[in-house]
Scaffold this motif. Structure first.
Motif, PDB file in Angstrom:
ATOM      1  N   CYS A   1      12.961   5.196   3.882  1.00 10.58           N
ATOM      2  CA  CYS A   1      13.748   5.949   4.865  1.00 10.58           C
ATOM      3  C   CYS A   1      13.089   7.279   5.199  1.00 10.58           C
ATOM      4  N   LEU A   2      12.175   7.744   4.329  1.00 14.15           N
ATOM      5  CA  LEU A   2      11.419   8.992   4.491  1.00 14.15           C
ATOM      6  C   LEU A   2      12.302  10.234   4.351  1.00 14.15           C
ATOM      7  N   GLY A   3      13.511  10.029   3.828  1.00 14.85           N
ATOM      8  CA  GLY A   3      14.411  11.160   3.646  1.00 14.85           C
ATOM      9  C   GLY A   3      13.858  12.207   2.697  1.00 14.85           C
ATOM     10  N   CYS A   4      13.181  11.757   1.649  1.00 14.11           N
ATOM     11  CA  CYS A   4      12.658  12.706   0.654  1.00 14.11           C
ATOM     12  C   CYS A   4      11.534  13.552   1.226  1.00 14.11           C
ATOM     13  N   THR A   5      10.589  12.906   1.907  1.00  7.85           N
ATOM     14  CA  THR A   5       9.433  13.660   2.412  1.00  7.85           C
ATOM     15  C   THR A   5       9.783  14.539   3.610  1.00  7.85           C
TER      16      THR A   5
ATOM     17  N   ALA B   1       0.801  -1.231   0.000  1.00  5.88           N
ATOM     18  CA  ALA B   1       0.000   0.000   0.000  1.00  5.88           C
ATOM     19  C   ALA B   1       0.829   1.273   0.000  1.00  5.88           C
ATOM     20  N   PHE B   2       2.122   1.170   0.325  1.00  4.51           N
ATOM     21  CA  PHE B   2       2.934   2.376   0.503  1.00  4.51           C
ATOM     22  C   PHE B   2       3.291   3.030  -0.832  1.00  4.51           C
ATOM     23  N   ARG B   3       3.070   4.351  -0.901  1.00  2.34           N
ATOM     24  CA  ARG B   3       3.439   5.152  -2.065  1.00  2.34           C
ATOM     25  C   ARG B   3       3.988   6.494  -1.588  1.00  2.34           C
ATOM     26  N   ILE B   4       4.769   7.119  -2.449  1.00  5.01           N
ATOM     27  CA  ILE B   4       5.135   8.524  -2.264  1.00  5.01           C
ATOM     28  C   ILE B   4       4.542   9.273  -3.442  1.00  5.01           C
ATOM     29  N   ARG B   5       3.784  10.317  -3.146  1.00 10.67           N
ATOM     30  CA  ARG B   5       3.112  11.080  -4.204  1.00 10.67           C
ATOM     31  C   ARG B   5       3.637  12.519  -4.227  1.00 10.67           C
ATOM     32  N   ARG B   6       3.809  13.028  -5.440  1.00 15.15           N
ATOM     33  CA  ARG B   6       4.319  14.384  -5.620  1.00 15.15           C
ATOM     34  C   ARG B   6       3.278  15.235  -6.340  1.00 15.15           C
TER      35      ARG B   6
ATOM     36  N   ASP C   1       2.267  20.332  -9.705  1.00 12.99           N
ATOM     37  CA  ASP C   1       1.981  21.738  -9.951  1.00 12.99           C
ATOM     38  C   ASP C   1       2.504  22.639  -8.833  1.00 12.99           C
ATOM     39  N   ALA C   2       2.775  22.048  -7.674  1.00 17.19           N
ATOM     40  CA  ALA C   2       3.272  22.832  -6.542  1.00 17.19           C
ATOM     41  C   ALA C   2       4.753  22.613  -6.283  1.00 17.19           C
ATOM     42  N   CYS C   3       5.349  21.581  -6.890  1.00 19.03           N
ATOM     43  CA  CYS C   3       6.761  21.272  -6.678  1.00 19.03           C
ATOM     44  C   CYS C   3       7.632  22.406  -7.213  1.00 19.03           C
ATOM     45  N   ILE C   4       8.626  22.806  -6.456  1.00 20.06           N
ATOM     46  CA  ILE C   4       9.514  23.901  -6.863  1.00 20.06           C
ATOM     47  C   ILE C   4      10.770  23.392  -7.578  1.00 20.06           C
ATOM     48  N   SER C   5      10.829  22.090  -7.812  1.00 18.42           N
ATOM     49  CA  SER C   5      11.919  21.465  -8.584  1.00 18.42           C
ATOM     50  C   SER C   5      13.305  21.806  -8.039  1.00 18.42           C
ATOM     51  N   CYS C   6      13.433  21.763  -6.720  1.00 19.59           N
ATOM     52  CA  CYS C   6      14.728  22.076  -6.102  1.00 19.59           C
ATOM     53  C   CYS C   6      15.697  20.902  -6.160  1.00 19.59           C
ATOM     54  N   GLY C   7      15.157  19.683  -6.297  1.00 21.03           N
ATOM     55  CA  GLY C   7      15.993  18.501  -6.399  1.00 21.03           C
ATOM     56  C   GLY C   7      16.543  17.973  -5.089  1.00 21.03           C
ATOM     57  N   LEU C   8      16.162  18.569  -3.959  1.00 20.24           N
ATOM     58  CA  LEU C   8      16.679  18.124  -2.667  1.00 20.24           C
ATOM     59  C   LEU C   8      16.240  16.695  -2.341  1.00 20.24           C
ATOM     60  N   CYS C   9      15.046  16.320  -2.763  1.00 16.34           N
ATOM     61  CA  CYS C   9      14.549  14.973  -2.465  1.00 16.34           C
ATOM     62  C   CYS C   9      15.422  13.917  -3.142  1.00 16.34           C
ATOM     63  N   GLU C  10      15.832  14.174  -4.388  1.00 16.69           N
ATOM     64  CA  GLU C  10      16.667  13.211  -5.103  1.00 16.69           C
ATOM     65  C   GLU C  10      18.066  13.133  -4.485  1.00 16.69           C
ATOM     66  N   GLN C  11      18.589  14.265  -4.053  1.00 16.82           N
ATOM     67  CA  GLN C  11      19.906  14.268  -3.414  1.00 16.82           C
ATOM     68  C   GLN C  11      19.889  13.497  -2.100  1.00 16.82           C
ATOM     69  N   LYS C  12      18.760  13.529  -1.419  1.00 15.32           N
ATOM     70  CA  LYS C  12      18.648  12.854  -0.123  1.00 15.32           C
ATOM     71  C   LYS C  12      18.406  11.365  -0.265  1.00 15.32           C
TER      72      LYS C  12
ATOM     73  N   ILE D   1      16.496   7.136  -6.458  1.00 14.62           N
ATOM     74  CA  ILE D   1      15.260   7.059  -7.246  1.00 14.62           C
ATOM     75  C   ILE D   1      15.024   8.414  -7.914  1.00 14.62           C
ATOM     76  N   PRO D   2      14.689   8.473  -9.207  1.00 14.83           N
ATOM     77  CA  PRO D   2      14.450   9.748  -9.893  1.00 14.83           C
ATOM     78  C   PRO D   2      13.091  10.345  -9.502  1.00 14.83           C
ATOM     79  N   LEU D   3      13.003  10.880  -8.310  1.00 13.72           N
ATOM     80  CA  LEU D   3      11.737  11.373  -7.768  1.00 13.72           C
ATOM     81  C   LEU D   3      11.147  12.526  -8.577  1.00 13.72           C
ATOM     82  N   MET D   4      11.995  13.351  -9.181  1.00 19.81           N
ATOM     83  CA  MET D   4      11.516  14.523  -9.904  1.00 19.81           C
ATOM     84  C   MET D   4      10.818  14.165 -11.210  1.00 19.81           C
ATOM     85  N   ARG D   5      10.988  12.934 -11.653  1.00 23.53           N
ATOM     86  CA  ARG D   5      10.409  12.546 -12.943  1.00 23.53           C
ATOM     87  C   ARG D   5       9.061  11.840 -12.797  1.00 23.53           C
ATOM     88  N   ARG D   6       8.618  11.632 -11.566  1.00 19.49           N
ATOM     89  CA  ARG D   6       7.409  10.833 -11.363  1.00 19.49           C
ATOM     90  C   ARG D   6       6.419  11.557 -10.467  1.00 19.49           C
TER      91      ARG D   6
END
Length: 399
Positions: free
Chosen positions: A253-257, A213-218, A221-232, A237-242
């Motif tokens: 690990c919840l580092g991105c959120t 059941a676990f998902r991460i949703r982005r 339209d509100a994302c500022i495309s800073c790329g910090l989630c991918e660096q963390k 995982i290419p989080l900015m592309r999905r």
């Protein structure tokens, strides 16, 4: 970012260090006390992958592969429950080998001023499939041979036996120790190298997570495309592309959120991150998800203990040395004394001494097999437990 969310990375680190301390203590106790009915659990009995390795034999005959017990099946059940509900939480929060790699990476960040190294895609993509081949090969060979065939190559088993001395670890786990050392060195530069490319348990839990059941949703339209989630992200995982992240590689690990800056104080959307953890249709804060995962895992272990199915060691020495109900000299362990070996295998103690080539005056009967070399004053290459196994095997041969 809420106060609750900002504390999650610290909670995670404390949880990781606590589990690392627990299993390290268990490994040290096993080396000091030995195994068997009167000893301490070996690291083999505290591994969820052991449950997967012995599952075929357990279903087929109700028995276990030597060195494995009900505890392995309980741990397997706990990690599967986690994977189906909160993803690869075991990998990201509990696995001690993963923690050792993360500590190596923190060292690398200090040495290289937090420089972010990423494996080139030309190597990264094909290497990701290696762990699935390791998983299939390990299960096939283990189920075919009914032995822990991966044990000499297991870096975690090597780590656990380091407390018996580097000589003993190297003698029994040369390949596993090499894999451990290489993984930790590589993790100074690249996050969780063993987890991403080799770990068979990670491969299995990744496949199980895909059903969960676990998902991460982005919210794009509100994302500022800073790329910090991918660096963390430690598994890149290419989080900015999905828009929806449901990757088998995610270790929860919840580092991105917890890194996403869109909900920080003083911003337009304070307290509301645009990178969400979700369980099905419901958004779950990182703090609650962290608590739920720990409660599920500890609850599984607690329920097993209350039900009386938590077993980490054999009830008798006969159980230790038996294979499919028959006494097998190959199963003689280093913690067993010469007296226990003779009694368990029904061989005359004096005859065993003659076969080994020394006397009781030099090596008393209460000497553990792994300590014989100290009594004789020789190196491990000159005398090890295998010599006792071979001697008993010869004495039990029909004339």
């Amino acid at each position: 970012m809420s106060k609750n969310t900002s504390r999650v990375p610290a909670y995670r680190l404390l949880t990781q260090l606590a589990f690392l301390a627990l299993v390290t203590t268990a490994a040290i106790r096993h080396q000091l006390l030995g195994g068997g009915p009167d000893g301490s659990a070996s690291i083999d009995a505290l591994c969820p992958f052991g449950g997967l390795e012995t599952l075929y034999k357990f279903v087929a005959s109700g028995g276990f592969i030597n060195r494995l017990y009900y505890s392995d099946l309980v741990l397997l059940a706990g990690t599967i429950a986690l994977a189906l509900i909160v993803g690869r939480y075991f990998c990201g929060w509990i696995c001690a080998l993963g923690t050792l790699q993360e500590l190596s990476r923190k060292l690398g960040q200090r040495l290289f001023r937090k420089r972010h190294f990423v494996m080139p895609a030309v190597a990264d993509k094909p290497l990701r499939w290696l762990k699935y081949l390791v998983l299939l090969g390990t299960l096939y060979l283990t189920w075919q041979t009914a032995t822990l065939i991966i044990r000499p190559y297991d870096p975690w088993a090597a780590y656990a036996h380091a407390f018996a001395g580097l000589g003993e670890m190297w003698a029994e786990f040369a390949v596993g120790a090499s894999i451990l050392l290489l993984s930790l060195i590589a993790s100074v530069f690249y996050d969780r190298v063993f987890c991403k490319y080799v770990c068979p348990l990670g491969a299995f839990l990744g496949l199980t997570t895909k059903l969960g059941a676990f998902r991460i949703r982005r919210e794009t339209d509100a994302c500022i495309s800073c790329g910090l989630c991918e660096q963390k992200c430690p598994v890149n995982i290419p989080l900015m592309r999905r828009d929806v992240i449901h990757s088998a590689e995610c270790i929860a690990c919840l580092g991105c959120t917890t890194t996403c800056p869109t909900g920080k104080r003083g911003t337009e959307h304070e307290g509301k991150s645009f990178l969400h953890n979700t369980l099905g249709r419901f958004k779950v804060s990182p703090g609650w998800l962290a608590t739920l995962g720990l409660a599920l895992f500890l609850g599984t272990l607690g329920a097993a203990k209350l039900a009386g199915v938590w077993q980490t060691s054999p009830a008798t020495l006969t159980e230790v040395v038996s294979t499919d109900g028959a006494l097998d000299p190959a199963n003689i362990r280093g913690f067993m004394t010469l007296s226990e070996v003779a009694t368990t295998f029904h061989v005359d103690l004096d005859t065993l001494y003659r076969e080994l080539g020394f006397t009781q005056d030099k090596v008393p009967p209460d000497t553990p097999c792994k300590a014989i070399r100290q009594k004789l004053g020789v190196s491990e290459t000159e005398f090890d437990t295998q010599r006792v196994r071979d001697a008993v095997a010869r004495l039990r041969q029909p004339e």
